[in-house]
Write an enzyme that holds these catalytic residues in place. Structure first.
Site, PDB file in Angstrom:
ATOM      1  N   TYR A 127      -2.030 -22.561 -41.615  1.00  0.00           N
ATOM      2  CA  TYR A 127      -1.135 -20.991 -41.871  1.00  0.00           C
ATOM      3  C   TYR A 127      -0.001 -21.336 -41.736  1.00  0.00           C
ATOM      4  O   TYR A 127       1.173 -21.775 -42.235  1.00  0.00           O
ATOM      5  CB  TYR A 127      -1.817 -20.335 -41.160  1.00  0.00           C
ATOM      6  CG  TYR A 127      -1.151 -19.238 -42.409  1.00  0.00           C
ATOM      7  CD1 TYR A 127      -0.959 -18.983 -43.598  1.00  0.00           C
ATOM      8  CD2 TYR A 127      -0.232 -18.112 -41.673  1.00  0.00           C
ATOM      9  CE1 TYR A 127      -0.872 -17.405 -44.255  1.00  0.00           C
ATOM     10  CE2 TYR A 127      -0.349 -16.779 -42.621  1.00  0.00           C
ATOM     11  CZ  TYR A 127       0.190 -16.836 -43.949  1.00  0.00           C
ATOM     12  OH  TYR A 127       0.631 -15.934 -43.996  1.00  0.00           O
ATOM     13  N   GLU A 171       1.800 -24.429 -40.019  1.00  0.00           N
ATOM     14  CA  GLU A 171       2.149 -25.358 -40.438  1.00  0.00           C
ATOM     15  C   GLU A 171       2.606 -25.561 -41.793  1.00  0.00           C
ATOM     16  O   GLU A 171       3.958 -25.493 -41.962  1.00  0.00           O
ATOM     17  CB  GLU A 171       1.689 -26.666 -39.764  1.00  0.00           C
ATOM     18  CG  GLU A 171       1.435 -26.997 -38.498  1.00  0.00           C
ATOM     19  CD  GLU A 171       2.850 -26.339 -37.731  1.00  0.00           C
ATOM     20  OE1 GLU A 171       4.272 -26.686 -38.319  1.00  0.00           O
ATOM     21  OE2 GLU A 171       2.919 -26.626 -36.016  1.00  0.00           O
ATOM     22  N   VAL A 189      -6.747  -3.872 -39.661  1.00  0.00           N
ATOM     23  CA  VAL A 189      -7.082  -2.639 -41.161  1.00  0.00           C
ATOM     24  C   VAL A 189      -8.506  -2.676 -41.870  1.00  0.00           C
ATOM     25  O   VAL A 189      -9.115  -1.579 -41.271  1.00  0.00           O
ATOM     26  CB  VAL A 189      -5.845  -2.631 -41.763  1.00  0.00           C
ATOM     27  CG1 VAL A 189      -5.930  -1.257 -42.854  1.00  0.00           C
ATOM     28  CG2 VAL A 189      -4.150  -2.815 -40.640  1.00  0.00           C
ATOM     29  N   TYR A 226     -11.143  -6.763 -30.169  1.00  0.00           N
ATOM     30  CA  TYR A 226     -11.080  -8.307 -29.531  1.00  0.00           C
ATOM     31  C   TYR A 226     -10.363  -8.318 -28.421  1.00  0.00           C
ATOM     32  O   TYR A 226      -8.866  -7.982 -28.151  1.00  0.00           O
ATOM     33  CB  TYR A 226     -10.341  -9.279 -30.836  1.00  0.00           C
ATOM     34  CG  TYR A 226     -11.248  -9.569 -31.819  1.00  0.00           C
ATOM     35  CD1 TYR A 226     -12.887  -8.759 -32.302  1.00  0.00           C
ATOM     36  CD2 TYR A 226     -10.288 -10.003 -32.914  1.00  0.00           C
ATOM     37  CE1 TYR A 226     -12.958  -9.032 -33.206  1.00  0.00           C
ATOM     38  CE2 TYR A 226     -11.013  -9.757 -34.475  1.00  0.00           C
ATOM     39  CZ  TYR A 226     -12.922  -9.639 -34.285  1.00  0.00           C
ATOM     40  OH  TYR A 226     -13.603  -9.742 -35.635  1.00  0.00           O
TER      41      TYR A 226
HETATM   42  N1  UDP Z   1      -8.231  -7.897 -34.247  1.00  0.00           N
HETATM   43  C1  UDP Z   1      -9.400  -6.426 -33.599  1.00  0.00           C
HETATM   44  N2  UDP Z   1     -10.145  -6.777 -34.458  1.00  0.00           N
HETATM   45  C2  UDP Z   1     -11.150  -6.753 -35.384  1.00  0.00           C
HETATM   46  C3  UDP Z   1      -9.836  -7.977 -36.210  1.00  0.00           C
HETATM   47  C4  UDP Z   1      -9.060  -8.070 -35.840  1.00  0.00           C
HETATM   48  O1  UDP Z   1      -9.058  -6.448 -31.984  1.00  0.00           O
HETATM   49  O2  UDP Z   1     -11.956  -6.419 -35.767  1.00  0.00           O
HETATM   50  C5  UDP Z   1      -6.996  -8.310 -33.517  1.00  0.00           C
HETATM   51  C6  UDP Z   1      -6.904  -9.635 -33.912  1.00  0.00           C
HETATM   52  O3  UDP Z   1      -7.510 -10.764 -32.672  1.00  0.00           O
HETATM   53  C7  UDP Z   1      -5.762  -9.514 -33.310  1.00  0.00           C
HETATM   54  C8  UDP Z   1      -4.846  -8.679 -33.771  1.00  0.00           C
HETATM   55  O4  UDP Z   1      -6.136  -7.558 -34.456  1.00  0.00           O
HETATM   56  O5  UDP Z   1      -5.094  -9.768 -31.556  1.00  0.00           O
HETATM   57  C9  UDP Z   1      -4.361  -8.648 -35.564  1.00  0.00           C
HETATM   58  O6  UDP Z   1      -5.847  -9.270 -36.231  1.00  0.00           O
HETATM   59  P1  UDP Z   1      -5.613  -9.720 -37.868  1.00  0.00           P
HETATM   60  O7  UDP Z   1      -6.704 -10.573 -38.028  1.00  0.00           O
HETATM   61  O8  UDP Z   1      -5.106  -8.423 -38.527  1.00  0.00           O
HETATM   62  O9  UDP Z   1      -4.163 -10.547 -38.129  1.00  0.00           O
HETATM   63  P2  UDP Z   1      -2.997 -11.145 -37.127  1.00  0.00           P
HETATM   64  O10 UDP Z   1      -2.262 -10.644 -36.828  1.00  0.00           O
HETATM   65  O11 UDP Z   1      -3.397 -11.916 -36.142  1.00  0.00           O
HETATM   66  O12 UDP Z   1      -2.399 -12.962 -38.055  1.00  0.00           O
END
Ligand code: UDP
Length: 327
Positions: free
Chosen positions: A155, A157, A198, A214
């Site tokens: 994504y 790159e 979200v 996470y």
């Molecule tokens: N995240 C989380 N739990 C979830 C989904 C995402 O803690 O169920 C965290 C993820 O590790 C990241 C942040 O939320 O630190 C945003 O993740 P997302 O997948 O929305 O997009 P990103 O900003 O990482 O591209």
């Protein structure tokens, strides 16, 4: 005047990814502003439900097409908004080749269409071009810290290549181009299972299931409501600015605090469950929006609380009734 005659003098916009989350909000907003809109989407991550409200509108047309294939459209086109791409880390991990293709070949085709029609072109780029940033907050002048062979490389790159291609078309063909770097955006119509924070947290909260944070949840993001984002994107397209512009909300939050905010907004009984941090998950992210503030006179106006309430209402309405525990 017949509807057909009326539509003839409208500005004509093509939105790639027009059935996606942001693409469909852009389509709605352009129709409200009086544009004629052609939405292209291959429906890999988008859905026609996102544009179904426009069926029957004589100024709207939907074409199911992969933007990496040759684009043929009759008639004038004034604006091309290139929004097609998987945008969730879970999606682009599953679709790495499609993600690379839409960012590279898809951007090439969309630029080719804009060049042929003499249209102005806007690329939906991303804060991911900054990778796991070593400069904080991120101004547009920062070049980023990206792992090209990591799970996000396809994504990041592709979007970096897309930006370079847009600049080349601007310089070599004297095309009018715009580049918006979109930071985390949320709102109604996000796919419930797209894996992003979200949709995950809101679905989990509405079902009174544990929210999956996470890592230790100390990583940060800044969340922009979709209507604010679309307004910023529109202002950029209509501006003379060819340099990239960050559009996002500078209110930075820890993921753990965000989880608690969602539990509160949805009045959920959910608890927090910690899960391993995915590889290369950026530790911090927050846009420096000085350029958008000064040059577009734009800044977000929707509060996090109000945005999350509107988003939770939309998710509640879409969840199967047996799943709607939290009120
Ligand atoms: N995240 C989380 N739990 C979830 C989904 C995402 O803690 O169920 C965290 C993820 O590790 C990241 C942040 O939320 O630190 C945003 O993740 P997302 O997948 O929305 O997009 P990103 O900003 O990482 O591209």
């Amino acid at each position: 005047m017949s509807p057909r005659l009326k539509t003839k003098s409208c500005p004509v916009s093509v939105v790639t990814g027009g059935a996606g989350f942001l693409g469909s909000h852009l389509v709605d907003s352009l129709l409200l502003k009086g544009h004629r809109v052609i939405a292209l989407d291959n429906l890999v991550t988008g859905t026609v439900e996102n544009v179904a409200q426009n069926a029957g509108n004589p100024r709207f047309r939907f074409i199911q097409q992969d933007v990496t294939e040759f684009l043929f459209l009759e008639g004038p086109v004034h604006y091309v908004w290139h929004f097609a791409s998987p945008a969730s880390p879970v999606d682009y991990l599953e679709l790495p080749i499609q993600t690379l293709k839409v960012g590279s070949l898809g951007t090439h085709k969309a630029l080719g269409l804009a060049k042929h029609k003499g249209a102005r072109f806007l690329l939906a780029s991303t804060s991911e071009v900054y990778g796991d940033p070593l400069v904080h907050p991120q101004p547009e002048t920062y070049w980023g810290n990206v792992n090209p062979v990591g799970p996000r490389g396809c994504y990041d790159e592709a979007k970096r290549f897309a930006e370079a291609l847009v600049v080349a078309y601007h310089q070599q063909h004297d095309m009018e181009t715009r580049i918006v770097r979109i930071f985390n955006t949320y709102g109604p119509r996000m796919r419930m299972n797209d894996g992003r924070i979200v949709p995950n947290f809101i679905c989990q909260a509405l079902r009174n299931r544990p929210l999956t944070v996470y890592g230790d949840g100390q990583q940060t993001r800044s969340f922009c409501y979709c209507s604010d984002l679309i307004e910023g994107v529109y202002r950029l397209m209509m501006s003379p600015i060819t340099d990239p512009v960050n559009v996002g909300n500078p209110m930075e939050m820890k993921v753990l605090d965000f989880a608690n905010e969602i539990i509160e907004v949805t009045r959920s009984q959910s608890r927090i469950m910690f899960k391993p941090l995915p590889q290369d998950d950026p530790r911090q992210r927050r846009p420096d929006i000085t350029r958008a503030r000064k040059q577009l006179r734009w800044q977000p106006v929707v509060s996090l609380r109000a945005g999350l309430e509107m988003t939770a209402d939309d998710f509640r309405a879409r969840l199967p009734s047996g799943d709607r525990d939290a009120r």
